[in-house]
Design a protein around this motif. Structure first.
Motif, PDB file in Angstrom:
ATOM      1  N   MET A 230      -6.568   1.321  -9.020  1.00  0.00           N
ATOM      2  CA  MET A 230      -6.590   0.699 -10.353  1.00  0.00           C
ATOM      3  C   MET A 230      -6.114  -0.837 -10.446  1.00  0.00           C
ATOM      4  N   ASN A 231      -5.159  -0.996  -9.735  1.00  0.00           N
ATOM      5  CA  ASN A 231      -4.303  -2.437  -9.532  1.00  0.00           C
ATOM      6  C   ASN A 231      -5.013  -3.397  -8.391  1.00  0.00           C
ATOM      7  N   ASN A 232      -6.119  -2.736  -7.841  1.00  0.00           N
ATOM      8  CA  ASN A 232      -6.965  -3.656  -6.976  1.00  0.00           C
ATOM      9  C   ASN A 232      -5.939  -3.770  -5.711  1.00  0.00           C
ATOM     10  N   ILE A 233      -5.134  -2.944  -5.449  1.00  0.00           N
ATOM     11  CA  ILE A 233      -4.734  -3.051  -4.142  1.00  0.00           C
ATOM     12  C   ILE A 233      -5.782  -2.413  -3.026  1.00  0.00           C
TER      13      ILE A 233
ATOM     14  N   VAL B  65       0.900  -1.186   0.089  1.00  0.00           N
ATOM     15  CA  VAL B  65      -0.041  -0.026  -0.082  1.00  0.00           C
ATOM     16  C   VAL B  65       0.847   1.280   0.084  1.00  0.00           C
ATOM     17  N   MET B  66       0.521   2.189  -0.828  1.00  0.00           N
ATOM     18  CA  MET B  66       1.291   3.669  -0.975  1.00  0.00           C
ATOM     19  C   MET B  66       0.235   4.230  -0.235  1.00  0.00           C
TER      20      MET B  66
ATOM     21  N   ASN C  90      -3.438  -4.934   1.373  1.00  0.00           N
ATOM     22  CA  ASN C  90      -4.711  -4.313   0.719  1.00  0.00           C
ATOM     23  C   ASN C  90      -5.237  -3.360   1.684  1.00  0.00           C
ATOM     24  N   LEU C  91      -6.104  -2.281   1.228  1.00  0.00           N
ATOM     25  CA  LEU C  91      -6.840  -1.584   1.768  1.00  0.00           C
ATOM     26  C   LEU C  91      -8.235  -1.849   1.222  1.00  0.00           C
TER      27      LEU C  91
ATOM     28  N   PHE D 130       2.814   0.782   6.099  1.00  0.00           N
ATOM     29  CA  PHE D 130       1.743   0.422   5.093  1.00  0.00           C
ATOM     30  C   PHE D 130       2.060  -0.351   3.938  1.00  0.00           C
ATOM     31  N   LYS D 131       3.439  -0.039   3.541  1.00  0.00           N
ATOM     32  CA  LYS D 131       4.024  -1.027   2.333  1.00  0.00           C
ATOM     33  C   LYS D 131       4.050  -2.206   2.636  1.00  0.00           C
TER      34      LYS D 131
END
Length: 411
Positions: free
Chosen positions: A115-118, A2-3, A204-205, A199-200
């Motif tokens: 967009m990448n479904n993370i 997660v960014m 997922n969020l 968070f990295k």
């Protein structure tokens, strides 16, 4: 991975924060918003629902509404009601309702992660609602309302939050609805970097609330990329404003249903048809009936409350089809009351549990029928998101509501 990033917030002065902070734009209609802003020129609804400052007959999607929102936003900045931070920070945001608190991190998250479904979704969006927020974000050049995200608990994050909340808060006020809002700023770059690094490590969020705001922020970001072909990925339009809570902190309330009529069926005919898939009991113990477990529903009809228990084998136990909102829709609302598409049918109304079961009685009256629900769980939301499936509309109602106007992210 997660960014999460800090950001230079636009936010209220301490003296005016309690007047600026407003409920989200989508939990009230224009008439209600006009009432809410009476006597309060500082309310953030002047930005989030700017039609309150225009002729009552204006179309709420008219371009003039978004232009007025931009004008109001930058007037609030110019007059000092809102102030721009000089330093990028992360914030801690705590809400306390009825003695129960939830505490999360405020920062900006990546449109690429969406967009990448993370960043995972559990609802479809409606185009007209997306267009509304696209215009609002693009013309204001800001995310004015935060996205409500959640994640599976991480003890490292919990520990940092606990330490940060020992400091003096930036804001601490109680709104008119009794919900207390407390905000701490994290200015120490080492702590900010540590939070972002942790968070990295999170896979997922999950969007808890704000699917339309998220989709709109992403589409504006992509539009800005097209307009700036040499973008680096660091520009603010690549990120959107988010408040991120651990799942253990959250509470989902019931999201109830009212149908305006009985589809031409008499009381006797309706009960007979319902009894094919449900065990039907007249409920006389209390004045209302609120389900206490899955697969059980309350029904208000002609002045009486009933307890409906879904019969074994009467519904599909699939991840989505086994949700109570799906069971009610597929075995009763569609086949018996002819509610074919709950997203568009104007015969059905959805009532958040915060409004109480008496509200169901009031709305059903003597002609309609109302249903009280057992709440969808956070685990169900996450499991369905992980499976890349979607819930039926109006499956979750979160309380307390995040306030808009506490943090604005300029893009």
């Amino acid at each position: 991975m997660v960014m999460l990033k800090p950001f230079k917030a636009i936010r209220p002065s301490k003296e005016l924060v309690h007047k600026v902070a407003a409920l989200p734009y989508d939990v009230m209609n224009s008439d209600e918003a006009r009432e809410m802003v009476k006597g309060n020129r500082y309310s953030f609804l002047h930005v989030d629902k700017a039609e309150v400052d225009l002729d009552k007959n204006i179309n709420i999607y008219d371009k003039k509404v978004y232009e007025k929102a931009k004008e109001n936003l930058y007037n609030m900045i110019e007059e000092g009601t809102l102030q721009k931070d000089n330093k990028a920070m992360i914030f801690v945001y705590r809400l306390i309702m009825n003695g129960r608190s939830q505490t999360g991190i405020v920062g900006v998250t990546s449109i690429d992660d969406y967009m990448n479904n993370i960043i995972k979704k559990h609802e479809y969006t409606r185009e007209e609602k997306e267009i509304d927020r696209i215009n609002h974000v693009d013309i204001c050049s800001a995310n004015t309302g935060p996205i409500f995200l959640t994640y599976r608990d991480n003890e490292k994050i919990n520990s940092i939050i606990e330490n940060c909340t020992k400091e003096n808060p930036l804001y601490n006020f109680t709104a008119k609805d009794g919900v207390q809002h407390i905000v701490w700023s994290i200015e120490d770059e080492n702590i900010v970097d540590k939070i972002c690094t942790i968070f990295k490590e999170i896979s997922n969020l999950y969007i808890a609330d704000g699917h339309h705001r998220t989709a709109s922020a992403v589409k504006v970001g992509l539009k800005r990329r097209d307009e700036n072909p040499n973008y680096t990925g660091e520009e603010e339009f690549n990120y959107f404003l988010s408040v991120i809570f651990p799942k253990s902190a959250l509470s989902i309330m019931d999201y109830n249903r009212v149908v305006k009529d009985t589809n031409g069926l008499s009381e006797k005919e309706l009960l007979k048809m319902i009894s094919k898939k449900f065990k039907v009991e007249v409920y006389t113990r209390d004045k209302t009936y609120k389900p206490t477990e899955k697969n059980i529903f309350g029904m208000y009809l002609k002045g009486k409350w009933y307890k409906l228990t879904a019969k074994p084998g009467s519904f599909n136990e699939d991840l989505v089809e086994g949700l109570d909102v799906s069971i009610l829709q597929n075995t009763l609302l569609t086949p018996i009351l002819n509610i074919q598409d709950p997203r568009t049918d104007d015969r059905i109304e959805f009532v958040g549990g915060i409004r109480g079961l008496q509200e169901l009685e009031k709305k059903a009256g003597n002609e309609g029928v109302a249903f009280s629900m057992y709440p969808t769980t956070i685990d169900e939301l996450m499991d369905i998101s992980d499976a890349d499936k979607v819930m039926p509309p109006k499956s979750t109602w979160f309380e307390p509501k995040l306030r808009s106007g506490l943090f604005i992210h300029e893009i």
